[in-house]
Design a protein around this motif. Structure first.
Motif, PDB file in Angstrom:
ATOM      1  N   THR A   1      -6.325  57.622 -63.377  1.00  0.00           N
ATOM      2  CA  THR A   1      -5.169  58.322 -62.826  1.00  0.00           C
ATOM      3  C   THR A   1      -4.778  59.538 -63.668  1.00  0.00           C
ATOM      4  O   THR A   1      -4.070  60.400 -63.198  1.00  0.00           O
TER       5      THR A   1
ATOM      6  N   LYS B   1      -1.369  59.300 -50.722  1.00  0.00           N
ATOM      7  CA  LYS B   1      -1.907  58.287 -51.628  1.00  0.00           C
ATOM      8  C   LYS B   1      -3.217  58.792 -52.212  1.00  0.00           C
ATOM      9  O   LYS B   1      -3.951  59.536 -51.572  1.00  0.00           O
ATOM     10  N   THR B   2      -3.524  58.358 -53.427  1.00  0.00           N
ATOM     11  CA  THR B   2      -4.755  58.761 -54.093  1.00  0.00           C
ATOM     12  C   THR B   2      -5.457  57.536 -54.654  1.00  0.00           C
ATOM     13  O   THR B   2      -4.825  56.667 -55.241  1.00  0.00           O
TER      14      THR B   2
ATOM     15  N   SER C   1      -6.586  52.175 -57.822  1.00  0.00           N
ATOM     16  CA  SER C   1      -5.586  52.606 -56.857  1.00  0.00           C
ATOM     17  C   SER C   1      -4.505  53.413 -57.570  1.00  0.00           C
ATOM     18  O   SER C   1      -4.399  53.392 -58.794  1.00  0.00           O
ATOM     19  N   GLN C   2      -3.712  54.085 -56.786  1.00  0.00           N
ATOM     20  CA  GLN C   2      -2.616  54.870 -57.337  1.00  0.00           C
ATOM     21  C   GLN C   2      -1.653  53.986 -58.124  1.00  0.00           C
ATOM     22  O   GLN C   2      -1.048  54.425 -59.098  1.00  0.00           O
TER      23      GLN C   2
END
Length: 189
Positions: free
Chosen positions: A30, A53-54, A69-70
């Motif tokens: 992240t 969302k990323t 996940s984010q």
């Protein structure tokens, strides 16, 4: 803890935990942002008030990737024939089951239904030609409990399928998605 029954993993294939350890020594996914990605994200966010969302993936060798996940949760996915991790297409089915399941159980709890066991089975058919998308998906909700009202379950499943489950809505654009439920009564002893 051994491998699940039926899963063959060659001795040379890294385990899920080994992949996580290897990638955790690197900078967190992240935090690794390129200027172009940041500009792209800002452009997307500026265009509307839609939530963005990323997810980030890092190649872990062979056909395996460690995904984050984010929210910071990590997992391994792989297309390897040894299937040492779920494939991306398997994760789609898992996402659908998790999405609809959380809707259904939440609705049933609000309706004060006493569900003591809840299992979801997601079955899918894929077309033979590439891209090998799912063409038909069936979700079976199997609930057990004391005096569970079938009408409450039917309504919860329908609300999930038609209103709340984003994964179902997205998949319905390209696949026939159907849901059904089964209730097993639990003795009131």
């Amino acid at each position: 803890m051994g491998q699940p029954v039926g899963v063959r993993v060659p001795p040379s294939a890294p385990t899920f935990f080994e992949l996580l350890i290897q990638t955790s020594s690197q900078a967190p996914l992240t935090r690794a942002r390129s200027d172009s990605l940041t500009r792209s994200f800002r452009t997307m966010s500026a265009e509307s008030n839609i939530e963005t969302k990323t997810a980030r993936l890092r190649h872990a060798g062979g056909e395996a990737f460690v995904a984050e996940s984010q929210s910071g949760h990590a997992m391994v996915t792989s297309f390897a024939h040894e299937l040492s991790a779920p494939s991306p297409m398997e994760l789609v089915l898992i996402a659908l089951g998790g999405c609809t399941g959380s809707d259904v159980i939440s609705i049933l709890e609000k309706k004060r239904q006493r569900v003591t066991d809840y299992k979801i089975e997601v079955r899918a058919e894929r077309r033979a030609e590439h891209p090998r998308i799912y063409t038909r998906i069936e979700v079976i909700h199997r609930l057990r409990g004391k005096n569970v009202d079938p009408k409450a379950v039917e309504q919860a499943v329908k609300l999930s399928e038609t209103k709340y489950c984003s994964v179902s809505a997205m998949l319905s654009a390209s696949s026939e998605v159907s849901m059904r439920f089964e209730i097993e009564a639990e003795d009131s002893n």
